[in-house]
Design a protein around this motif. Structure first.
Motif, PDB file in Angstrom:
ATOM      1  N   LEU B 166     109.833  67.799 -41.752  1.00 46.32           N
ATOM      2  CA  LEU B 166     109.298  67.494 -40.417  1.00 46.32           C
ATOM      3  C   LEU B 166     108.792  68.770 -39.755  1.00 46.32           C
ATOM      4  N   LYS B 167     107.661  68.641 -39.074  1.00 45.63           N
ATOM      5  CA  LYS B 167     107.153  69.757 -38.263  1.00 45.63           C
ATOM      6  C   LYS B 167     107.704  69.611 -36.845  1.00 45.63           C
ATOM      7  N   PHE B 168     107.683  70.709 -36.101  1.00 41.07           N
ATOM      8  CA  PHE B 168     108.188  70.669 -34.726  1.00 41.07           C
ATOM      9  C   PHE B 168     107.450  69.609 -33.919  1.00 41.07           C
ATOM     10  N   MET B 169     108.185  68.858 -33.138  1.00 37.79           N
ATOM     11  CA  MET B 169     107.672  67.749 -32.321  1.00 37.79           C
ATOM     12  C   MET B 169     107.047  66.631 -33.178  1.00 37.79           C
ATOM     13  N   ASN B 170     107.688  66.395 -34.331  1.00 44.39           N
ATOM     14  CA  ASN B 170     107.333  65.253 -35.158  1.00 44.39           C
ATOM     15  C   ASN B 170     108.619  64.584 -35.627  1.00 44.39           C
ATOM     16  N   GLY B 171     108.532  63.289 -35.895  1.00 49.66           N
ATOM     17  CA  GLY B 171     109.723  62.567 -36.299  1.00 49.66           C
ATOM     18  C   GLY B 171     109.481  61.666 -37.487  1.00 49.66           C
ATOM     19  N   GLY B 172     110.534  60.955 -37.879  1.00 52.60           N
ATOM     20  CA  GLY B 172     110.413  60.005 -38.968  1.00 52.60           C
ATOM     21  C   GLY B 172     111.709  59.241 -39.162  1.00 52.60           C
ATOM     22  N   SER B 173     111.607  58.114 -39.903  1.00 53.75           N
ATOM     23  CA  SER B 173     112.793  57.322 -40.207  1.00 53.75           C
ATOM     24  C   SER B 173     113.437  57.842 -41.472  1.00 53.75           C
ATOM     25  N   PHE B 174     114.734  58.013 -41.431  1.00 48.73           N
ATOM     26  CA  PHE B 174     115.486  58.493 -42.581  1.00 48.73           C
ATOM     27  C   PHE B 174     116.718  57.607 -42.727  1.00 48.73           C
ATOM     28  N   TYR B 182     116.497  57.560 -36.809  1.00 50.22           N
ATOM     29  CA  TYR B 182     115.203  58.158 -36.496  1.00 50.22           C
ATOM     30  C   TYR B 182     115.442  59.606 -36.064  1.00 50.22           C
ATOM     31  N   VAL B 183     114.778  60.512 -36.781  1.00 54.52           N
ATOM     32  CA  VAL B 183     115.022  61.940 -36.564  1.00 54.52           C
ATOM     33  C   VAL B 183     113.739  62.603 -36.070  1.00 54.52           C
ATOM     34  N   THR B 184     113.836  63.370 -34.985  1.00 57.88           N
ATOM     35  CA  THR B 184     112.685  64.177 -34.560  1.00 57.88           C
ATOM     36  C   THR B 184     113.076  65.647 -34.635  1.00 57.88           C
ATOM     37  N   ARG B 185     112.094  66.487 -34.961  1.00 62.89           N
ATOM     38  CA  ARG B 185     112.364  67.920 -34.950  1.00 62.89           C
ATOM     39  C   ARG B 185     112.048  68.426 -33.541  1.00 62.89           C
ATOM     40  N   SER B 186     113.072  68.525 -32.740  1.00 61.76           N
ATOM     41  CA  SER B 186     112.882  68.849 -31.333  1.00 61.76           C
ATOM     42  C   SER B 186     114.214  69.273 -30.748  1.00 61.76           C
ATOM     43  N   GLY B 187     114.202  69.586 -29.491  1.00 55.77           N
ATOM     44  CA  GLY B 187     115.437  69.973 -28.823  1.00 55.77           C
ATOM     45  C   GLY B 187     115.129  70.680 -27.535  1.00 55.77           C
ATOM     46  N   TYR B 188     116.188  71.217 -26.911  1.00 55.15           N
ATOM     47  CA  TYR B 188     115.993  71.787 -25.583  1.00 55.15           C
ATOM     48  C   TYR B 188     116.832  73.050 -25.435  1.00 55.15           C
ATOM     49  N   THR B 189     116.823  73.850 -26.481  1.00 55.20           N
ATOM     50  CA  THR B 189     117.674  75.037 -26.490  1.00 55.20           C
ATOM     51  C   THR B 189     116.884  76.310 -26.756  1.00 55.20           C
TER      52      THR B 189
END
Lengths: 126, 364
Positions: B166-174, B182-189
């Protein structure tokens, strides 16, 4: 040997003659977490029992440190200002906040012994 | 009033968390590691955040969903690729921000993560712009668990193969334990990391599984706050509120470029005015010069004149210094401007500075 007394606001005072050394208890430091800032009173400042005397800040918040005795500040601990982590490492030793010339020694009688303070903490978990 | 609990409530308690009320929920503010320890752990290894109090909201429908939602969310949703996420916000008619959010485009829906304290009002506001039918679902059956930190990618990959692509700010079903997540490559840190949307009944097992890796620790809201502040990220209700426009908040990137011209969304006339005629106040970083810590609501002065207010401030464990952000008069907002911060009645020197205080590169 000097006598150490404790307040309900989690300060300790170690009395030697008419000078008391004041700091915060190990329990208080555990509640605060990592201390990142300290401000201590200047020599000559008059303090009244229960009044705001110093400031301690963790990552999360700032807290006041109160004086458990009335008197005039003899010295603020510059070491904790330069290295606040000392307060966590050795709260009842190198992490002292200020020395105060006690003008109302009668106030000491109202403070707790170590055993009474430990019991107080146990009965008043935060 | 009793507080709501996330599916991980008992697990937090058993893990030694100190729980506090937050946005109507009882949430862990810290674990035995302590805020500074947890903060550093996320910057060097990987940490788990329970962010299940946030609203996981879906709008399910046909291609009209995007156009309708665009009336209140100022990005071009039709430009979003499948499984792509974007940061934006919910606008109000005063040109202010009612909430900031992350929207992700899925095959049959738009999925939005809303702030806990705002989610119910947000949904009400979103529904008002929908004239064509759509289905609205707030997913109380799902937990949201973030894994953040430089080791997050290798650790999550070991339990959910494929996520490292996954690229940053992209997601997918796993798949995890044969169940769909559902996983997204993101966060708030300010760190690389992932947010995993997972069924409530699997949430604890998922955390326990991640924690079998000794580089993983549970992280509370205290460290979440210091991490996002170092990363220059806004906290709704503090750095953002319904009276502050995206331009004042210096968040213009949440409006798609061509929509900054048209301003064809709720509150657009105010945004247009701010873009064309300028703003009176602006969100900036503020770096105290000494060790003094200026927290929320500390006043900012320039030559004895009050020019602003700190909206987030504290100690940044990874930069070993006090850090703050807030709003100042626009003519004092230039980087490098000397200002003063009032703390406990005394003024201390500080400088307007660039955000973030702490910078890391994301997986592009």
């Amino acid at each position: 040997m000097s006598e150490v007394k404790y307040s309900k606001k989690h300060e300790w005072v170690s009395v030697d003659g008419d000078v008391g050394t004041v700091g915060i208890t190990k329990h208080a430091t555990e509640q605060l977490g990592d201390i990142v800032f300290a401000e201590v009173p200047d020599a000559g400042k008059a303090l009244t029992n229960g009044g705001e005397a110093a400031v301690v800040e963790s990552v999360k918040a700032a807290s006041d440190v109160y004086t458990p005795v009335t008197g005039e500040v003899v010295e603020g601990n510059a070491a904790i200002v330069a290295e606040p982590a000392l307060i966590n490492q050795d709260p009842e030793g190198k992490g002292w906040f200020f020395k105060i010339k006690i003008t109302s020694p009668d106030e000491l009688a109202a403070l707790m012994s170590k055993a009474d303070y430990d019991k107080f903490v146990e009965e008043n978990p935060s | 009033m009793s507080h709501l609990k996330t599916a991980l409530f008992d697990f937090h308690k058993a893990s030694g968390a100190k729980l506090v009320p937050f946005a109507g929920y009882e949430m862990p503010v810290q674990y035995p590691l302590g805020i500074a320890g947890e903060h550093t752990h996320v910057r060097t290894k990987a940490g788990i955040f329970d962010v299940s109090h946030m609203g996981q909201f879906s709008i399910i429908g046909d291609e009209t969903v995007c156009k309708q939602l665009e009336q209140i969310v100022p990005i071009d949703l039709s430009l979003l690729k499948l499984n792509q996420s974007k940061y934006s916000y919910l606008m109000n008619d005063k040109g202010g921000i009612d909430d900031d959010l992350i929207v992700t485009k899925l095959e049959d829906r738009i999925s939005i993560v809303l702030n806990a304290g705002c989610k119910h009002n947000d949904i009400k506001q979103i529904k008002t712009v929908f004239k064509q039918p759509a289905e609205f679902v707030l997913h109380d059956e799902l937990s949201l668990i973030a894994l953040q930190g430089p080791k997050a990618v290798s650790i999550l990959e070991s339990f959910i193969p494929g996520v490292s692509n996954l690229k940053f700010m992209n997601g997918g079903s796993f798949s995890f334990k044969d169940k769909s997540v559902y996983v997204t490559r993101s966060g708030y840190t300010g760190e690389d990391g992932f947010e995993v949307s997972i069924a409530n009944e699997l949430a604890q097992t998922f955390c326990e599984t991640l924690l079998t890796n000794t580089d993983v620790a549970m992280i509370g809201l205290g460290a979440r706050d210091s991490l996002r502040l170092e990363a220059g990220l806004c906290l709704y209700g503090h750095d953002l509120n319904p009276e502050i426009s995206p331009i004042e908040a210096d968040l213009v990137f949440g409006i798609t470029k061509h929509r900054r011209e048209t301003c064809d969304f709720i509150g657009g006339s105010v945004v247009k005015d701010h873009l064309t005629n300028g703003i009176k106040k602006k969100r900036v970083g503020i770096q105290p010069e000494g060790t003094i810590i200026a927290r929320e609501n500390a006043k900012v002065f320039k030559d004895d004149k009050e020019i602003g207010l700190v909206t987030s401030g504290g100690y940044g464990p990874s930069v070993s210094a006090a850090v703050a952000m807030g709003y100042v008069d626009f003519n004092c907002s230039e980087v490098g401007t000397s200002v003063e911060l009032e703390v406990r009645g005394k003024k201390y020197p500080a400088k307007v500075c660039l955000l973030p205080f702490y910078k890391k590169s994301y997986a592009k």
